[in-house]
Each structure stands twice: as C-alpha cells, then as structure tokens.
Design a protein around this motif. Sequence first.
Motif, PDB file in Angstrom:
ATOM      1  N   CYS A 189       4.890   6.831   6.535  1.00 38.70           N
ATOM      2  CA  CYS A 189       3.654   7.382   5.962  1.00 38.70           C
ATOM      3  C   CYS A 189       3.455   8.826   6.392  1.00 38.70           C
ATOM      4  O   CYS A 189       3.135   9.698   5.570  1.00 38.70           O
ATOM      5  CB  CYS A 189       2.454   6.548   6.393  1.00 38.70           C
ATOM      6  N   PHE A 190       3.629   9.103   7.687  1.00 40.28           N
ATOM      7  CA  PHE A 190       3.450  10.465   8.177  1.00 40.28           C
ATOM      8  C   PHE A 190       4.457  11.421   7.527  1.00 40.28           C
ATOM      9  O   PHE A 190       4.119  12.561   7.195  1.00 40.28           O
ATOM     10  CB  PHE A 190       3.583  10.506   9.700  1.00 40.28           C
ATOM     11  N   CYS A 191       5.685  10.957   7.349  1.00 39.40           N
ATOM     12  CA  CYS A 191       6.702  11.806   6.710  1.00 39.40           C
ATOM     13  C   CYS A 191       6.323  12.124   5.270  1.00 39.40           C
ATOM     14  O   CYS A 191       6.498  13.262   4.804  1.00 39.40           O
ATOM     15  CB  CYS A 191       8.070  11.130   6.765  1.00 39.40           C
ATOM     16  N   HIS A 192       5.793  11.129   4.540  1.00 44.70           N
ATOM     17  CA  HIS A 192       5.363  11.373   3.162  1.00 44.70           C
ATOM     18  C   HIS A 192       4.169  12.316   3.099  1.00 44.70           C
ATOM     19  O   HIS A 192       3.977  13.018   2.100  1.00 44.70           O
ATOM     20  CB  HIS A 192       5.012  10.050   2.468  1.00 44.70           C
TER      21      HIS A 192
ATOM     22  N   PHE B 191      -0.702   6.411   1.357  1.00 42.71           N
ATOM     23  CA  PHE B 191      -0.222   6.485   2.737  1.00 42.71           C
ATOM     24  C   PHE B 191      -1.371   6.586   3.738  1.00 42.71           C
ATOM     25  O   PHE B 191      -1.321   6.004   4.818  1.00 42.71           O
ATOM     26  CB  PHE B 191       0.736   7.673   2.888  1.00 42.71           C
ATOM     27  N   ASP B 192      -2.416   7.346   3.371  1.00 46.76           N
ATOM     28  CA  ASP B 192      -3.574   7.477   4.258  1.00 46.76           C
ATOM     29  C   ASP B 192      -4.212   6.122   4.538  1.00 46.76           C
ATOM     30  O   ASP B 192      -4.617   5.836   5.671  1.00 46.76           O
ATOM     31  CB  ASP B 192      -4.612   8.415   3.630  1.00 46.76           C
TER      32      ASP B 192
ATOM     33  N   ASN C  35      16.611   6.711  10.114  1.00 44.64           N
ATOM     34  CA  ASN C  35      16.805   7.061   8.697  1.00 44.64           C
ATOM     35  C   ASN C  35      15.530   7.667   8.129  1.00 44.64           C
ATOM     36  O   ASN C  35      15.564   8.653   7.379  1.00 44.64           O
ATOM     37  CB  ASN C  35      17.196   5.824   7.889  1.00 44.64           C
ATOM     38  N   THR C  36      14.394   7.067   8.479  1.00 43.43           N
ATOM     39  CA  THR C  36      13.102   7.539   7.976  1.00 43.43           C
ATOM     40  C   THR C  36      12.805   8.937   8.491  1.00 43.43           C
ATOM     41  O   THR C  36      12.344   9.811   7.746  1.00 43.43           O
ATOM     42  CB  THR C  36      11.979   6.570   8.398  1.00 43.43           C
TER      43      THR C  36
ATOM     44  N   ILE D  11       0.839  -1.208   0.000  1.00 44.85           N
ATOM     45  CA  ILE D  11       0.000   0.000   0.000  1.00 44.85           C
ATOM     46  C   ILE D  11       0.872   1.255   0.000  1.00 44.85           C
ATOM     47  O   ILE D  11       0.585   2.238  -0.685  1.00 44.85           O
ATOM     48  CB  ILE D  11      -0.962  -0.020   1.213  1.00 44.85           C
ATOM     49  N   VAL D  12       1.955   1.202   0.776  1.00 49.93           N
ATOM     50  CA  VAL D  12       2.888   2.337   0.817  1.00 49.93           C
ATOM     51  C   VAL D  12       3.579   2.497  -0.535  1.00 49.93           C
ATOM     52  O   VAL D  12       3.765   3.616  -1.034  1.00 49.93           O
ATOM     53  CB  VAL D  12       3.923   2.145   1.944  1.00 49.93           C
ATOM     54  N   LYS D  13       3.928   1.375  -1.151  1.00 51.10           N
ATOM     55  CA  LYS D  13       4.631   1.406  -2.440  1.00 51.10           C
ATOM     56  C   LYS D  13       3.794   2.089  -3.517  1.00 51.10           C
ATOM     57  O   LYS D  13       4.320   2.785  -4.384  1.00 51.10           O
ATOM     58  CB  LYS D  13       4.980  -0.017  -2.867  1.00 51.10           C
TER      59      LYS D  13
END
Length: 698
Positions: free
Chosen positions: A128-131, A96-97, A158-159, A90-92
């Motif tokens: 996800c929050f960072c994106h 993200f939501d 790292n994220t 899903i992230v890929k």
Amino acid sequence: MILLKHSFNGVRIYPLLFTFLDSCKFFTAPLFSNYSHSSVSYYHSNTHNQNFKKITDLKKLEDAIYTFNRMVYRNPVPPFPEFTKVLNFIVKIKHFDSALSLIKKFDLLGVNPILDSSIYVFNIAINCFCHLKRVDIGFGVLGKVVKLGYEPDCATFNTLIRGLCSNDKVYEAVKLFDRLLGYGFEPSVVTYGTLINGLCKSGDTRGGVMLFKKMEMFDCSPGIIQYSTVIDSLCKDKQIVEALNFFDEMIWKGVVPNVVTYTCLIDGLCNIRSWEEALRLLSEMLAQDISPNVHTFTVLLDALCKEGRIIEAESLLSLMIRRGVKPNTVTYNALINGYCFLGKVDVARKLFDSMFDHCCTPSVISYNILINGYSENGRIDEALSIFSEMPEKGLEPNLVTYNSFISGLCHVGQLDEACLLPSKMKSHGLNPDMFTYNTILDALCKNRKLDEALKFFDSMTDQGCKPSVISYNILIKGYSENNKGDDMLSLFRKMSEKGIPPNLVTYNTLISGLCHVGRLDEARLLPPEMKFNGLDPDIFTYNTILDALCKYKKLDEAIMLFNMLDGEGVTPDIVTCNCLIDGMCKSGKTDAAYGIFLSVAARSLKPNVRTYNVMIDGLCKMGDLSKADMLFREMKANGCLADEITYKIMVQGFLKANDTTRAIEFLNRPHDASISADAKNLLNRFLSTVGLKCSSNL
C-alpha cells in the motif's frame, strides 16, 4: 541453514543486511504519520444497518470495511487469513489508504491481543505504501518486521523492489537486489521479472538484458513474462534484430509465445516500417492458434493507415470483426486518422458517426483527429461544428483540440479569430503552449502582417509564454522574406540580450535574408561567428552564400568558397554544384561549368533535372546545340525525366540558332510518356507563337 527458493531467512543470519538498509536511511520514516482511520470510522458509523457480506460477495469498499469490523468482534474470531482476504480485496480496488487505516486501527503491525498477525499483513502494508509513492515508509515497515522477529519472505522484497522501480528509484532497487544476493537471498522468477521490468521501463534496456542473462546464469529459468518484457523494450528501442533473436531463443527453449509477445514484435516491426514482416507474424499467430487481441489489430491498423494503405486497413478491420474482436475507440481513431491523412474527411466523418451505433464512444482524441482533418483540408466551418459539439457530449476540448483548430483558422487566413482563442483557452482553464503562440505568429508572418506579428510576439511574455528560439526564428524569417534586413538584425541582437542563444536555423535564416537583399559581406561574417558560438555551419549555410555570390557575379569568390568546403568538413551536394554550374554558365564560362558537371559523378552525386537544365541552357546559349542535344539524350538514359523547362530550353535554343528544322525534328521524336498534359499544352502554345507544329506524339 538451507535458504529456500521463495523465502528469506536473513533476519538472524545476516544482520549486516539491515545495517546496510539503515545506512541508506530506509528505516527513518515514521509509520502512519500521515494516515488516519477517519474514513474507516465514517464507514463504521454509517453501515450499521448493512448485512454482513461473505468475502466472496464483496463488491464495494463500504461492504469490505463493514465486514472487517464485524469479523473483529465475532466470537470466535475468524482465522487471520480471512482478514487478509478482506484487505486484499480493498487493495485490489485500489483503496490503499483505507487498507492502511484498518491496519492502523486494529494495530495489525503491532502486538494485538485478539489477532495474531503474520508477515502477509506486513507485505500488504508495504504494498500500500509503495502504491501511495511512500516507499520510504514501506522500508519503515520492514524495520518493524525485523524488530518484532518476523522473517521477511520473497514477496516482501519483491514488493519493495517494485515500489522503488515505480517511484523512479530503479538504481536503488538494483543496489538493494545486489546486496540481497550478496547476503544469500535467492531471488524468484518474480524478483528478476520485477527488476527487469523496472530497468526496461526506465529506458535501460541494456541493463534489463544483462539482468535477464544473469538470471539464466543463476539457474532461474525465464518465463514468458520476462521474455516478453525484454522483447518489448528492445522493440521500443528499434533493436528489432535483437528482439527477434530473443523470440527465436524462447521458442527453442520451449517457452511458448503468447499474444503479448507477438503484439510487441508486430508493433516494433511497424515502427521500422517493416509491414510485410509484421503481417507475416500476424499470419503466424493465426496458424499457431494464438488469437490476436484488439491491441494487436489496432497496432497494425494504425501503421497501415499512417502509410496511406487504407484498403489493407479496411481488410484487416473485416478480419478483426469476423474473428469476434470488437474494435475499440483507439481502433476507430486509427482508421479515422487514416482517412483524414488521405483527405477523405467525409468518409472519416461517417466512420466517426458510426461509432455510436457500435456502442463505442468517441474520445477527445477522436474529436481532435476529425477537427484536425477538417482544418487541414480548409473546411473550418465543419471543424467548428465538431468543436462546438464536444461540450454537448460531456467532453472538454484539450490543448491539442485548440491547437488543431487554431492551425485550421490560420490555414484559411482567419487570423483575427485565431488570435482570440488563447484568451478563450485561459477562460476554460487551459494554458496555451509554445506551439499555440508560434502557430499564430507564423501565420501572421506568412500573411505579411509583420507589425501585428511583432505586437503579438511582444505580448507573449505578458501572456506567460516567453518566446523561444523557434519564435525568434519565425519572426526573423518573416522579416527576411519581406526584405527587412535591419529589422531582422535588430531582432537577432535582441535574442542575445534576452539570453536566448541562436541555433543553426536562426543563422541560416539570417544569412538567407541578408543574401536576398544583397548584404553579402555581412552574411559571410556569420559562419565564423557560428563556429565561435559552437555551431557548425551546414551545407545549406554555404549553398545560400555560394548562390548569392553567383547571382551577384562574384564568381571567383564563389569558386574559392566551393574549393574550401572539403577543408571545412562540409561535403558539397548536388545543390552546391547546380549553383556553381548556373553561375558559371550565366557568366559565359560554359566550359568551366561543363567541367563541374562532369565532376558530379566523381563526387558520387547524381545530376537532377535542375543540373541538366542549367547545363543544357548554358550550352544552347553558347550555340553548342549538339552537346546540348547529347546531354538531353543522356538525361533520359540516366533515368532523369525532362520537365517543361527542359523542352522549352531545347526549342528556344534551336529557334535562336534559326534551325527550325531541328526544332521540328526534336519535337517530333517520341517523348517520355510521363510528360504531363500541362507540359504538352505549354509546348504546343509555345510552338504556335512561332508558327510551328509538332506531331501528335507530344
């Protein structure tokens, strides 16, 4: 306790780290405050008839959500890594939501009786929050990691570092990185690479290079990604020597460059117009069996086209196709632009049409290039045809499209049509910019429609575009070129009233206009005013005043101004010398003018054809034909080609002295082969009026 290379054990050992993070208010954002799982519920309720998908077969978001829901209720429940695989999918696909909604729905960041969570799912949530540009909530998740007793790993930090960098908080990322080092965290290659990339993308190449060197000091060997990142940033800053040094260093250290590394260098070399070196690197790539990609070829093609080297660009395109690299829209755009640059708009149009045959769809940029090409070549009907074709192809003209078309209309004098387009732009949801209005304003002034230009200028504010200093400069220049000194000064005063400070161009235009109408006293008051306002008059400022003083026979004042230039920190150029030599010759002070002429070389200036022409003309009018002829020969010896005016001055000088013999001898000398056919015809016509003939050499 030993700290592992790819882990961080600071939760229990270094509590001060989290005190620091808390002091930075990283843990204050409430988790999931703005996120609901309504989308997940929708998919859950609308996918009950779907078949269960294997994780490897997932293609769509709804399939992933349905599979995740089914997995939760299977008995036995699959291992937790299976759930994270679905979340990763899903992230890929950048939903993200939806990933966060699933995490919230099943409380994967809390105490779930069915699913045992892991640090991996926390990392997914942080990512996800960072994106979603909520890195603050990402730090809130980190706080929960600590609270629940999990240990953040290298990927966690790292994220967060990447999130800070991508949210324009690079120096907060640096601060976090330094604190982590201070608390014993051993960064990985990825950690360093993430921060180096962030620094370089923010424009801090020096900071990126320093961190790169720090990486080596801490015994963490940079890889191809880190080298390529630094090389790319150095090239973008035009620090090509440093970039090539890094390139040599990486090869010496056994790091093999890839297509990205070479492409960065080729792009950098093209930007500094080092074409041969760029082509040499392409040959080196091929010799090293590193295949250039479409971006590599396009960079080179674009550079060659911008230099008008279209034949070489065509050869490169042939090589590209032979190697099986398919040109893309950007490649075609570069070539189309190259043909338009050379005025070969018909060839550009054929190439544009051929894009469809090669399954390559023209973009808005493709249309803009062609519209601009037609417009600059005065073929406005064809530009309009292309413009009208865009909506039929499902493309909306953008600001650049309209500005190019308006520029074309102005170029061919269709000002009424150009003036209508800003309103049309607004009706299509586009706001005309300053370039739009200034283009029309400039065209009205150049076509001497000053009353219309003033009305248009006054209407700009009503249209939501307050005139800029460039707008004022355009109108001031219009008044200047039409001898409207009072209107020009009135507009200049209006600038100050509107709070728009004049710039160097404003003052130079104003000075030129005042000098043109003979208002020298007012013009000479402006350089001191410029200095008072923090602007340094340049050589153009003084050349304009000096030229006017010479034309109005105020030679003593002109000489005084010339002599004071060095004291003003302004170095006279060849135009300055030409103005003074011309003024002196016209005032009969030929010897003094010749003294200035001789001083040109001492000032490290090179006389141009204008310098020689005014000096030769002055000598001829004084009857000193021998010295004039000597200067003519010197001119040729110094590599300065005579023009039509030079020949005419010399012939007139001989004829005025009734020395027809020398005039004929002069014209029968072998002349420069570079003199144009027009010059030869001009001279022959001139000779025929006085009954003379020149040899066929001329």
